[in-house]
Scaffold this active site. Structure first.
Site, PDB file in Angstrom:
ATOM      1  N   TYR A 195      59.163  91.990  63.482  1.00  0.00           N
ATOM      2  CA  TYR A 195      60.583  91.733  63.774  1.00  0.00           C
ATOM      3  C   TYR A 195      60.916  91.911  65.255  1.00  0.00           C
ATOM      4  O   TYR A 195      62.040  92.233  65.597  1.00  0.00           O
ATOM      5  CB  TYR A 195      61.492  92.649  62.941  1.00  0.00           C
ATOM      6  CG  TYR A 195      61.225  92.587  61.452  1.00  0.00           C
ATOM      7  CD1 TYR A 195      61.347  91.376  60.754  1.00  0.00           C
ATOM      8  CD2 TYR A 195      60.849  93.726  60.741  1.00  0.00           C
ATOM      9  CE1 TYR A 195      61.097  91.317  59.386  1.00  0.00           C
ATOM     10  CE2 TYR A 195      60.607  93.670  59.378  1.00  0.00           C
ATOM     11  CZ  TYR A 195      60.727  92.464  58.707  1.00  0.00           C
ATOM     12  OH  TYR A 195      60.493  92.402  57.355  1.00  0.00           O
ATOM     13  N   TYR A 206      67.600  90.349  49.980  1.00  0.00           N
ATOM     14  CA  TYR A 206      66.323  90.411  50.681  1.00  0.00           C
ATOM     15  C   TYR A 206      65.270  90.846  49.668  1.00  0.00           C
ATOM     16  O   TYR A 206      65.400  91.896  49.048  1.00  0.00           O
ATOM     17  CB  TYR A 206      66.348  91.401  51.859  1.00  0.00           C
ATOM     18  CG  TYR A 206      64.986  91.550  52.477  1.00  0.00           C
ATOM     19  CD1 TYR A 206      64.506  90.595  53.382  1.00  0.00           C
ATOM     20  CD2 TYR A 206      64.137  92.590  52.118  1.00  0.00           C
ATOM     21  CE1 TYR A 206      63.234  90.687  53.908  1.00  0.00           C
ATOM     22  CE2 TYR A 206      62.860  92.689  52.640  1.00  0.00           C
ATOM     23  CZ  TYR A 206      62.415  91.736  53.540  1.00  0.00           C
ATOM     24  OH  TYR A 206      61.140  91.827  54.049  1.00  0.00           O
ATOM     25  N   ASP A 219      64.965  94.081  41.485  1.00  0.00           N
ATOM     26  CA  ASP A 219      64.126  94.454  42.615  1.00  0.00           C
ATOM     27  C   ASP A 219      64.574  95.847  43.059  1.00  0.00           C
ATOM     28  O   ASP A 219      65.524  95.984  43.826  1.00  0.00           O
ATOM     29  CB  ASP A 219      64.288  93.423  43.743  1.00  0.00           C
ATOM     30  CG  ASP A 219      63.513  93.797  44.998  1.00  0.00           C
ATOM     31  OD1 ASP A 219      62.967  94.919  45.051  1.00  0.00           O
ATOM     32  OD2 ASP A 219      63.462  92.965  45.928  1.00  0.00           O
ATOM     33  N   LYS A 233      58.357 100.757  47.860  1.00  0.00           N
ATOM     34  CA  LYS A 233      58.644 101.744  48.929  1.00  0.00           C
ATOM     35  C   LYS A 233      58.456 103.225  48.561  1.00  0.00           C
ATOM     36  O   LYS A 233      57.504 103.841  49.015  1.00  0.00           O
ATOM     37  CB  LYS A 233      60.045 101.493  49.474  1.00  0.00           C
ATOM     38  CG  LYS A 233      60.127 100.164  50.228  1.00  0.00           C
ATOM     39  CD  LYS A 233      61.350 100.066  51.082  1.00  0.00           C
ATOM     40  CE  LYS A 233      61.280  98.918  52.062  1.00  0.00           C
ATOM     41  NZ  LYS A 233      61.713  97.620  51.526  1.00  0.00           N
TER      42      LYS A 233
HETATM   43  C1  LIG Z   1      61.162  96.207  51.556  1.00  0.00           C
HETATM   44  C2  LIG Z   1      61.617  95.364  50.432  1.00  0.00           C
HETATM   45  C3  LIG Z   1      60.781  94.379  49.870  1.00  0.00           C
HETATM   46  C4  LIG Z   1      59.430  94.041  50.456  1.00  0.00           C
HETATM   47  O1  LIG Z   1      58.533  95.081  50.378  1.00  0.00           O
HETATM   48  P1  LIG Z   1      57.210  95.055  51.309  1.00  0.00           P
HETATM   49  O2  LIG Z   1      56.428  96.227  50.860  1.00  0.00           O
HETATM   50  O3  LIG Z   1      57.695  95.180  52.722  1.00  0.00           O
HETATM   51  O4  LIG Z   1      56.525  93.771  51.075  1.00  0.00           O
HETATM   52  C5  LIG Z   1      61.240  93.699  48.765  1.00  0.00           C
HETATM   53  N1  LIG Z   1      62.450  93.954  48.236  1.00  0.00           N
HETATM   54  C6  LIG Z   1      63.275  94.886  48.743  1.00  0.00           C
HETATM   55  C7  LIG Z   1      64.592  95.139  48.090  1.00  0.00           C
HETATM   56  C8  LIG Z   1      62.905  95.611  49.864  1.00  0.00           C
HETATM   57  O5  LIG Z   1      63.736  96.511  50.402  1.00  0.00           O
END
Ligand SMILES: *Cc1c(COP(=O)(O)O)cnc(C)c1O
Length: 420
Positions: free
Chosen positions: A8, A136, A239, A268
């Site tokens: 980024y 996202y 997600d 995460k």
């Molecule tokens: C960070 C994130 C992703 C992507 O995860 P990566 O491990 O960086 O590929 C997908 N969805 C959400 C909501 C995120 O915050």
């Protein structure tokens, strides 16, 4: 000169990245000797902070036994145990766990699973996805295609990406009454009504659209969205890569609404940030559709490092610490401070540069009217011993859950002082 190409970053304007040599608790240490209190816990994943002795020991111990083995045709205890633990702690009914190595890949798995699910049930026309504006979901091509197509980071690639459907982002806040959530749900339903015949799944970051601008909404929206998915034969995919493991104040955002999505993605916080890993969980309904005789019934996906023993082992330890040390109570304390110091600060709210201040669980954001007014805030915070990384119009904090009350107040004080 470093050969590392940073994420980024604009190569022409980026400033040299300082080197981190270690860390302890909520702070990391730079080569210069500076110790910085991390207000963002390294993209929201280092929920136990740095150098946690139990997590480090778990990795060491596992490394002495088994670092890696393929999950194709083989299994191992850390993977079996972690899958069982994830089934135990996630909403009732998510009984099947598919591992992968990152949040983006976990989402790719979810999307592929949803499309194949409908194929296997004789509805091959349901091959598109429905996502929300401000969403996202990651940076791989499949994920880019379901990120906000206008404000998201990927508009440059519009011609390269598959086309999906988008509904407006929810606008009702977390504590909205059910009636005002209805307007958001009506806008969602309008898209479903027109396009449901080609929609396999509705994807959302429940309650908190994180990287798209920390947009927060009500649990009633989740409940309503689930009912719409039911009505239009569309799978609901949560997600929870960012919201999972306590970020919104409950273990999962879905818990605020008391519902079980068809598919849920975790990453995460899963390993406490100590290793990259992800899990895509599915209900019996989704899983059982893949039981059949044709070759098409196999789910053709298998990341090399899925179920990596080191990652599974540290994830198990992370979850144990989370429960034994009652992190949800700690998160409640952090939340109370974020509310008191930021949300309820009338001077901050009334500041001419500030558009909104909101908090949910261990997350708070000061949204400004013009991104230019945040220029220089990272350097300013660093001089006060805090690592803050704003983006766009959003100055936010998502601290590690082990952050002390005093450190939390230091972070909010620095955020406020920028506007003083
Ligand atoms: C960070 C994130 C992703 C992507 O995860 P990566 O491990 O960086 O590929 C997908 N969805 C959400 C909501 C995120 O915050």
């Amino acid at each position: 000169m470093s050969h590392v190409w940073h994420p980024y970053a604009h190569l022409k304007t980026q400033s040299p990245a300082p080197r981190v040599i270690g860390g302890e608790g909520p702070r990391f240490t730079l080569e210069s000797g500076e110790r910085l209190l991390d207000a963002t816990c390294s993209w929201w994943c280092m929920i136990h902070g740095y150098g946690h002795p139990r997590l480090v020991a778990a990795i060491r111990e596992q490394a002495g036994e088994l670092c890696h083995v393929m999950l194709g045709g083989l299994s191992h205890e850390p993977a079996d145990r972690l899958a069982g633990e994830l089934v135990r702690v996630t909403p009732e009914g998510l009984n099947h766990v598919f591992f992968s190595d990152s949040g983006s890949v976990g989402m790719e798995v979810a999307m592929k699973m949803a499309v194949q699910y409908h194929q296997l049930r004789g509805k091959p026309g349901k091959h598109r996805l429905l996502s929300l504006m401000k969403a996202y979901h990651g940076d791989t091509a499949g994920c880019m295609a379901v990120c906000d197509p206008e404000e998201g980071m990927h508009s440059l690639f519009a011609g390269y990406l598959p086309r999906h459907h988008f509904a407006p982002a929810p606008t009702a806040p977390f504590d909205a009454d059910p009636a005002s959530v209805q307007a958001d749900l009506d806008r969602l339903e309008a898209v479903l009504e027109r396009h449901h015949q080609e929609i396999a799944a509705l994807l959302m970051e429940p309650l908190l659209q994180a990287a798209g601008g920390l947009n927060m909404t009500s649990p009633h929206y989740l409940v309503g969205a689930q009912a719409l998915c039911e009505a239009y034969d569309v799978l609901l995919v949560f997600d929870e890569v960012a919201t999972g493991f306590g970020r919104t104040g409950t273990l999962f955002a879905a818990d605020h609404a008391g519902i079980t999505p068809d598919i849920m993605v975790l990453s995460k916080g899963l390993t406490g940030g100590y290793l990259g890993h992800a899990a895509t969980l599915a209900t019996d309904r989704v899983h059982d559709a893949f039981i059949g005789d044709s070759p098409d019934h196999a789910f053709m996906h298998g990341p090399t490092f899925m179920g990596n023993p080191l990652a599974c082992r540290v994830a198990l330890e992370s979850l144990a610490i989370f429960e034994e040390e009652r992190y949800l109570d700690r998160i409640a304390v952090l939340h109370r401070i974020l509310r008191e110091e930021l949300v309820l600060d009338t001077r901050l709210r009334a500041h001419p540069l500030v558009a909104d201040v909101r908090a949910l669980g261990a997350t708070a954001v000061i949204e400004v009217r013009d991104p230019a007014s945040l220029k220089g805030v990272a350097e300013y915070a660093r001089r006060q011993g805090v690592w803050l990384r704003s983006f766009g119009r959003w100055l936010y904090t998502m601290p590690a859950y082990i952050t002390s009350e005093e450190d939390m107040r230091h972070i909010t004080a620095v955020m406020k002082a920028w506007f003083a």
